[in-house]
Structures are given as structure tokens and as C-alpha cells.
Design a protein around this motif. Sequence first.
Motif, short mmCIF file in Angstrom:
data_model
loop_
_atom_site.label_atom_id
_atom_site.label_comp_id
_atom_site.label_asym_id
_atom_site.label_seq_id
_atom_site.Cartn_x
_atom_site.Cartn_y
_atom_site.Cartn_z
N SER A 296 20.77 24.09 42.48
CA SER A 296 21.09 25.65 41.78
C SER A 296 20.04 26.72 42.57
CB SER A 296 20.93 25.30 40.49
OG SER A 296 21.64 24.49 39.73
N LEU A 297 18.88 26.13 42.74
CA LEU A 297 18.02 27.31 43.42
C LEU A 297 18.42 27.60 44.57
CD1 LEU A 297 14.49 25.86 42.30
CD2 LEU A 297 15.58 28.05 41.39
N ASP A 298 18.88 26.45 45.44
CA ASP A 298 19.29 26.82 46.74
C ASP A 298 20.63 27.87 46.65
OD1 ASP A 298 17.54 25.40 48.10
OD2 ASP A 298 18.79 23.75 48.39
N SER A 299 21.40 27.50 45.86
CA SER A 299 22.65 28.44 45.51
C SER A 299 22.36 29.58 45.08
CB SER A 299 23.69 27.58 44.55
OG SER A 299 24.05 26.58 44.79
N LEU A 300 21.42 29.69 44.09
CA LEU A 300 20.85 31.07 43.88
C LEU A 300 20.32 31.98 44.79
CD1 LEU A 300 20.15 32.95 41.30
CD2 LEU A 300 18.04 32.15 41.03
N GLU A 301 19.63 31.27 45.75
CA GLU A 301 18.98 31.98 46.94
C GLU A 301 20.44 32.41 47.90
OE1 GLU A 301 16.05 33.10 47.55
OE2 GLU A 301 15.67 32.71 45.51
N ALA A 302 21.25 31.66 48.10
CA ALA A 302 22.44 31.85 48.73
C ALA A 302 23.34 32.92 48.13
CB ALA A 302 23.13 30.57 49.07
N TYR A 303 23.48 32.94 46.67
CA TYR A 303 24.14 34.23 46.16
C TYR A 303 23.17 35.36 46.58
CZ TYR A 303 27.37 30.88 44.19
OH TYR A 303 28.29 30.00 44.07
N LYS A 304 21.99 35.36 46.26
CA LYS A 304 21.20 36.70 46.35
C LYS A 304 21.35 37.12 47.67
CE LYS A 304 17.59 35.85 42.95
NZ LYS A 304 16.14 35.44 42.77
N ALA A 305 21.13 36.05 48.85
CA ALA A 305 21.39 36.69 50.20
C ALA A 305 22.90 37.20 50.44
CB ALA A 305 21.05 35.48 51.26
N ARG A 306 23.76 36.66 49.88
CA ARG A 306 25.25 37.26 50.09
C ARG A 306 25.37 38.51 49.34
NH1 ARG A 306 30.81 34.46 48.39
NH2 ARG A 306 32.08 35.80 49.84
N ILE A 307 24.83 38.55 48.08
CA ILE A 307 24.85 40.05 47.48
C ILE A 307 24.10 41.11 48.05
CG2 ILE A 307 24.22 41.11 45.48
CD1 ILE A 307 24.61 38.53 43.71
N ALA A 308 23.20 40.85 48.81
CA ALA A 308 22.22 41.79 49.57
C ALA A 308 23.15 42.23 50.92
CB ALA A 308 21.10 41.24 50.05
#
Length: 200
Positions: free
Chosen positions: A84-96
Motif C-alpha cells: 500500500s505504501l509503495d502504491s501510495l508513493e507510485a500514485y503520488k508520483a503519477r499525480i505529480a
Amino acid sequence: MPFIEENDLLDLHKDIDKAQSMNEKLLDQIKIKNKDFKKIKLQRNLLLGFTVFVIVGFLALTSFTAGLSFTNSKTNQDNMVLHSLDSLEAYKARIANLKEQNQELSLVKEFYLAKEFLQKEIVYSVQIKSFAENNVSLTSDALTNTLFSKANPYYSYSIGTFETLAEAQDLRKHLVEAGIEDAFVASYKNGKRLKIEAPF
């Protein structure tokens, strides 16, 4: 001492023999019953021991599998949290990344809308310089609100694109105050200069 007759003595011996024989039979029966009792007791103890062994084994197996499932569950939960943390970081990077792309697209859209506006409507701009050669290298890519036009034999460089003449005249006034005294306002349509407008 009393006297016992022989017949009575014989009867007494017979009774004693009978009693002794009956005692022996009873002892034999007691021994058989004792053997049966010991056998039953042994079977009961074996059954009880086997039952206890099965129950203890079942409890041990249950607690072992529960421990494994708890460990697996804990590991799965930890893995899920890490995932979930990895996914969250991936989503944050994708959003940015998407925000950055959106900003770039907004700039491109504004550029094309401005270009389309320039081609359809009469706009006003302040010409600040003319060159004998096409010297576009003097401009910056950051200046999107600029016009380059060719008026034979010169290339003109204008800044600002305004819908009204008054806005362009206001910019010209500020440029003259800043030292660019030969700046003037011109009207454009479809990227071509129509005429030079009055300075005020």
C-alpha cells in the motif's frame, strides 16, 4: 471336653472339604474377576492415554497452525502495508507527473488559443524593432505573447497582443518611459500588419 462321634466327625470333615472346595472355587472366580478387572483397567488406561494423546496432539497442531496463520497473517498484513505504501508513493508520483503534463498542456493550449485568436480577430501589438534579416534568436521561448511579421524588406518584432487599442497604447506609453522611444502601436489580422495606429 465334649465327645464327638465318628459320624459327626466325618460329616464335619465333609463340610470342611466342601467349604474348602467352595473357597477354592471362589478364589478361582476372584482371580478370574481380578484378571478381567485388570484387563478392563488396562484397556481403560490405554484408551484414556490415547484420548489424552489425541487431544494434546490436536491442541498442539491447532496452536501451531494458528501460530503459522497468525505469522502468515501478520506477514501478509505487513506485505499489504508495504504494498500500500509503495502504491501510495507510485500514485503520488503519477499525480505529480500528471499535474506537470497538465501544466504543459495548458501552456500549449493557451499558445494555440492565442494563435487562433490572432488569426481570427484584429489585435493590437506594440512594435519595438525592425530587422533587415530574420533575427528571431533575440527572443526567448518564454515570451509567448510576441509577434513576428514580415513587411518587405523588413522583419518586425512586436510584443503584447491586445484586444483593444487602449491596452496596446498603455503598454507603448510604459515602453517609451523605459527608453524605447521609437515603439509604436500597430493592428494585425491573420499575422499580417494592417496599419500603424495613433500613439495616444
